[in-house]
Every structure is written in structure tokens, then in C-alpha cells.
Design an enzyme around this catalytic site. Structure first.
Site, PDB file in Angstrom:
ATOM      1  N   ASP A   1       0.843  -1.222   0.449  1.00 54.09           N
ATOM      2  CA  ASP A   1      -0.048   0.195  -0.086  1.00 54.09           C
ATOM      3  C   ASP A   1       0.981   0.953  -0.129  1.00 54.09           C
ATOM      4  O   ASP A   1       2.118   1.226   0.479  1.00 54.09           O
ATOM      5  CB  ASP A   1      -0.480  -0.002   1.772  1.00 54.09           C
ATOM      6  CG  ASP A   1      -1.993   1.013   1.112  1.00 54.09           C
ATOM      7  OD1 ASP A   1      -2.363   1.277   0.774  1.00 54.09           O
ATOM      8  OD2 ASP A   1      -2.653   1.759   2.378  1.00 54.09           O
TER       9      ASP A   1
ATOM     10  N   GLU B   1      -1.751  -0.195  -4.885  1.00 54.62           N
ATOM     11  CA  GLU B   1      -2.337   0.875  -4.462  1.00 54.62           C
ATOM     12  C   GLU B   1      -2.832   1.472  -5.966  1.00 54.62           C
ATOM     13  O   GLU B   1      -3.865   1.975  -6.717  1.00 54.62           O
ATOM     14  CB  GLU B   1      -2.025   1.510  -3.308  1.00 54.62           C
ATOM     15  CG  GLU B   1      -2.993   3.093  -3.445  1.00 54.62           C
ATOM     16  CD  GLU B   1      -3.265   3.474  -2.387  1.00 54.62           C
ATOM     17  OE1 GLU B   1      -4.301   4.265  -1.527  1.00 54.62           O
ATOM     18  OE2 GLU B   1      -2.385   3.306  -1.880  1.00 54.62           O
TER      19      GLU B   1
END
Length: 220
Positions: free
Chosen positions: A132, A158
């Protein structure tokens, strides 16, 4: 998670699934980064239940990923050191204040790789790491992805333009209602011609299709 995996398997005649598990460590989602291993979420069942999930879920044709962060560190993490964040700016303040990791030092010393090796040891059934909020490119991203593949991990992320040569799935590319409207999938026709069948990091195309997050029996 296993119950939902079974439900979707039954509803789709055991169509393959890619399941992203958040909050598997410490106190749940976005806590105690960067403890990828060695710090189980006891309230969620710990390593015992996570490994049961991957073992049993395989029978429903499901591969499992976990949500990790290689950008930020929390002081509550067991692997946290002041040296890893020295001179870096503050990061996200979800449960506690996070601090950006010196990624060049982290990869150069092999510290980040040691942490992922601990995850591989604790949860051998995990197939993918969803990294992420990763901002770096070049050697930092390519070098990390190459080492993760050696450990048997796929990489997802992401944003589609990060880990662009390695990522098999991008959150913002697939989740059309999330994030900025101009920050979605990779729009290069040449790159898509080469790797269309290998990765879900593209914009939806009327002929080629594309991944799109759709809810099943509520938020899953």
C-alpha cells in the site's frame, strides 16, 4: 473471510478468487507497520487462523494476499527502530502517528527483506503481498519486487503506475469509485498488448475488458 470465500465459490461454480486480507497483524488494519511477520493479530485468530484460511480457501480455488506497507513505520511495531526513520517526514496517522521509512537504507541493508522472510515463515500459504501507499520507483521498487518474487510472493499495489513492471493488481485501477478519476489504470496500448492477460492494472476496455471491484452480498 473464509465464509465469504465459500459463498462466492458456490455462487460462481468455483471460479477462481483473489482475496485480499487486511488487518492480519497486530491490532488490525494499518497498525504496527512494518511488522509483516512476528506480530499476529490475536483478536482475529492469529497465524493459526490465517494459515487455516489459506489452506481451506485453496479448496475453493482462492489465492490469498495480505495488505502491507513498506513506506511507513509505527513506533509500536516490534521491528521499529529510530534508525529506519531518521531524517524522514511524518506519515499517516491512523491509529498512531507513522513515520516514513528510509527505503534506500531499508532495502540496501536487507532489513525489509528480513521482515518479508518472517511473513513467509509465519504464513506460508500467502501468495501475494499488496504493498500500500508506495511512492518510490526505479531500483527501490524493481529491486524490492525482484526479491519478493524470489520468496514466492506476487506483488500488488495501490496505484497502477507503481511497480508497473511487476504488479498483478492495482487498487485504484480496479476500484472505479475510489481515488482520483484521472489516476486509474495504465493507459499504454503497447504495454497492454504485451501484458494484458497477466495483470489487472488497466482501464476497462469494451473489447479487452478489465477488472472492476463489485460488491457481493454487501461489503466484502
Amino acid at each position: 473471510t473464509l465464509d465469504n470465500t465459500k459463498r462466492i465459490s458456490m455462487a460462481t461454480d468455483n471460479l477462481g478468487q483473489w482475496v485480499l486480507e487486511k488487518g492480519y497483524a497486530s491490532e488490525g488494519h494499518d497498525s504496527a507497520h512494518p511488522d509483516y511477520g512476528g506480530n499476529e493479530n490475536v483478536r482475529a485468530g492469529g497465524w493459526k487462523d490465517l494459515n487455516r484460511l489459506t489452506r481451506t480457501g485453496a479448496g475453493y480455488n482462492a489465492d490469498f494476499a495480505v495488505h502491507v506497507n513498506a513506506t511507513e513505520a509505527y513506533a509500536q511495531a516490534k521491528t521499529f527502530t529510530e534508525d529506519m526513520v531518521e531524517g524522514q517526514p511524518d506519515g499517516w496517522d491512523w491509529l498512531n502517528q507513522a513515520y516514513h521509512i528510509d527505503q534506500r537504507k531499508d532495502l540496501g541493508t536487507g532489513a525489509v527483506l528480513d521482515r518479508f522472510k518472517q511473513l513467509r515463515k509465519d504464513a506460508p500459504g500467502i501468495k501475494t503481498v499488496y504493498i500500500d501507499a508506495y511512492y518510490s520507483s526505479g531500483w527501490l521498487a524493481d529491486g524490492l519486487a525482484a526479491e519478493l518474487r524470489k520468496m514466492g510472493f506476487e506483488v500488488a499495489t495501490e496505484w497502477a503506475y507503481k511497480f508497473e513492471g511487476s504488479s498483478v493488481w492495482s487498487h485504484w485501477a480496479a476500484d472505479k469509485n475510489y481515488g482520483g478519476a484521472t489516476n486509474k489504470g495504465i493507459n499504454s496500448n503497447i504495454v497492454r498488448f504485451i501484458a494484458n492477460a497477466d495483470r489487472d492494472v488497466w482501464n476497462v476496455d469494451p473489447l479487452l475488458g478489465g477488472a472492476s471491484v463489485v460488491e457481493f452480498e454487501g461489503w466484502t
